[in-house]
Write a protein that holds these residues in place. Sequence first.
Motif, short mmCIF file in Angstrom:
data_model
loop_
_atom_site.label_atom_id
_atom_site.label_comp_id
_atom_site.label_asym_id
_atom_site.label_seq_id
_atom_site.Cartn_x
_atom_site.Cartn_y
_atom_site.Cartn_z
N GLU A 177 0.94 -0.81 0.33
CA GLU A 177 -0.35 0.03 -0.13
C GLU A 177 0.32 1.25 -0.14
OE1 GLU A 177 -2.32 -0.52 3.49
OE2 GLU A 177 -3.56 -2.34 2.03
N GLY A 178 1.86 1.42 -0.87
CA GLY A 178 2.43 2.17 -1.11
C GLY A 178 4.16 2.76 0.11
N GLU A 179 3.30 1.11 1.46
CA GLU A 179 4.94 1.99 2.26
C GLU A 179 5.93 0.76 1.74
OE1 GLU A 179 5.75 1.04 7.07
OE2 GLU A 179 4.23 0.07 5.81
N HIS A 180 6.97 1.35 2.35
CA HIS A 180 8.18 0.55 2.26
C HIS A 180 8.77 0.33 3.44
CE1 HIS A 180 9.25 1.33 -1.64
NE2 HIS A 180 8.30 2.23 -2.05
N LEU A 181 9.28 -0.75 3.69
CA LEU A 181 10.05 -0.82 4.64
C LEU A 181 11.30 0.91 5.52
CD1 LEU A 181 11.76 -4.04 4.14
CD2 LEU A 181 9.88 -3.77 5.94
N ASN A 182 11.44 1.46 6.64
CA ASN A 182 12.49 1.99 6.89
C ASN A 182 13.37 1.50 6.87
OD1 ASN A 182 12.39 1.36 9.56
ND2 ASN A 182 10.38 2.76 10.13
N THR A 183 15.09 2.22 6.71
CA THR A 183 16.16 1.84 7.24
C THR A 183 16.36 1.17 8.57
OG1 THR A 183 17.20 3.97 6.15
CG2 THR A 183 18.38 2.22 7.42
N GLN A 184 15.92 1.33 9.34
CA GLN A 184 16.26 0.71 10.64
C GLN A 184 15.21 -0.56 10.54
OE1 GLN A 184 17.12 1.77 13.37
NE2 GLN A 184 16.61 -0.04 15.34
N GLU A 185 14.13 -0.93 9.88
CA GLU A 185 12.76 -2.68 10.03
C GLU A 185 14.11 -3.13 9.09
OE1 GLU A 185 9.00 0.24 10.13
OE2 GLU A 185 9.72 -0.39 8.75
N LEU A 186 14.98 -2.66 7.64
CA LEU A 186 15.65 -3.44 7.02
C LEU A 186 16.65 -4.15 8.04
CD1 LEU A 186 15.68 -1.46 3.73
CD2 LEU A 186 16.56 -4.16 4.39
N LEU A 187 17.44 -3.17 8.58
CA LEU A 187 18.09 -3.30 9.32
C LEU A 187 18.00 -4.75 10.27
CD1 LEU A 187 21.54 -2.52 10.27
CD2 LEU A 187 20.07 -0.33 11.64
N GLY A 188 17.26 -3.93 10.72
CA GLY A 188 16.48 -4.80 11.94
C GLY A 188 16.22 -6.77 11.57
N PHE A 189 16.07 -6.29 9.56
CA PHE A 189 15.38 -8.01 9.27
C PHE A 189 16.75 -8.13 8.88
CE2 PHE A 189 15.01 -10.45 5.18
CZ PHE A 189 13.98 -11.35 5.92
#
Length: 354
Positions: A177-189
């Motif tokens: 729905e137009g939302e991307h992972l932010n840097t913190q979430e990507l880092l967490g993953f």
Amino acid sequence: MRRQAPVVQDPDSGMWMVFGYPDVQRVLSDWRVFSSQQGRPRGEDAESALSSSMISTDPPRHRQLRTLVEQAFTPRQVRELAPRIGQLTHELLDQVQAGRLDFVHDFAYPLPVIVIAEILGIPAQDRDRFKRWSDQVVTGDRSGSREMAGYFATLIEQRRADPGPDLISGLLAAQLEGEHLNTQELLGFCILLLVAGNETTTNLLTNTVLCWQDAPEAYQRVRQDPELLSGTIEESLRYRSPVQSMFRTCVQDVELSGVTIPAGRPVLAWIGSANRDEQQFEQADTFDPARTPNRHLAFGNGIHFCLGAPLARLEASIALGAVLERLPELRVEPGTVLEPIESRIVAGVKRLPV
Ligand code: HEM
């Protein structure tokens, strides 16, 4: 414990311990009562990033994160890794000299790290640092934590500027729905993959050799009939579960096996015990590669069911298939004293000379 105190509070830590199969299954899957949510991330280290990753969230946030990640980490992409995993496996086995190796150090340990590092597009020269960070997070050593978080943050920014065919670039492109992972979430993953995918798979490989040592006739059977390999891997996951326990917080008073756990208390679901529950598994203490059905909980249960299970199963079938073929008469060196990894969560040994 399953018979005498299936649900009990540990007097030292205050944590509630749950041992029986139905109770462990409920704790793992009933997220409304047993939350995975951890406190708000406070720092810029690996633990903070991990606490905002999907394994540490509840719905609806968990569903959003998992859906985004599933776009970039699909079963098809995992299947396509098979030839490369085969190549890496044979390269590692080519280095075996005079038929002797430390199965952990020379084989079961490097293989999953290289696979995850390649999935994430990490340069080969950084792999050793990688493994060290992953080990540190699993053993609770926070010394390399900031360095690791900084390393990934830089890598993410590089991929944002210059995308490639790797998973980080795929995750940056994924959207819901137009939302991307932010840097913190990507880092967490990224950190979650490193931690969840390395030590666990290493231990699955090593623990299977230990299972063969416990049940030599099962080893001879799978050597003669490679069709038994997939059942062997499932039984190894049950019999010597690489992840022994998972943590939750109980958010309301709840009764399990006649015992009330009060709201707000930490709970540890003992997967390793549930997988040996004789009410669920006939002859639970026997290693039986032909066991059907084998509804073990080694990969968890419910919404947090292991995202990497197809990869772990693929790696194990390729790696152990090659071991059966290329290292006939595999034996643990006589006189070996097994030294367990120091962890309440993962189960394995530090070295295994074979
Ligand atoms: C979740 C075990 C390999 C990625 C889990 C959970 C377990 C588990 C028990 C559930 C956690 C919970 O309920 O809180 C294992 C075992 C493995 C393995 C035994 C190997 C034998 C992997 C690999 C990867 C991976 C290779 C990735 C490359 C994940 C992720 C989650 C997870 C991302 C979180 C899923 C979510 O929260 O929705 N794993 N794992 N695992 N695992 Fe694995």
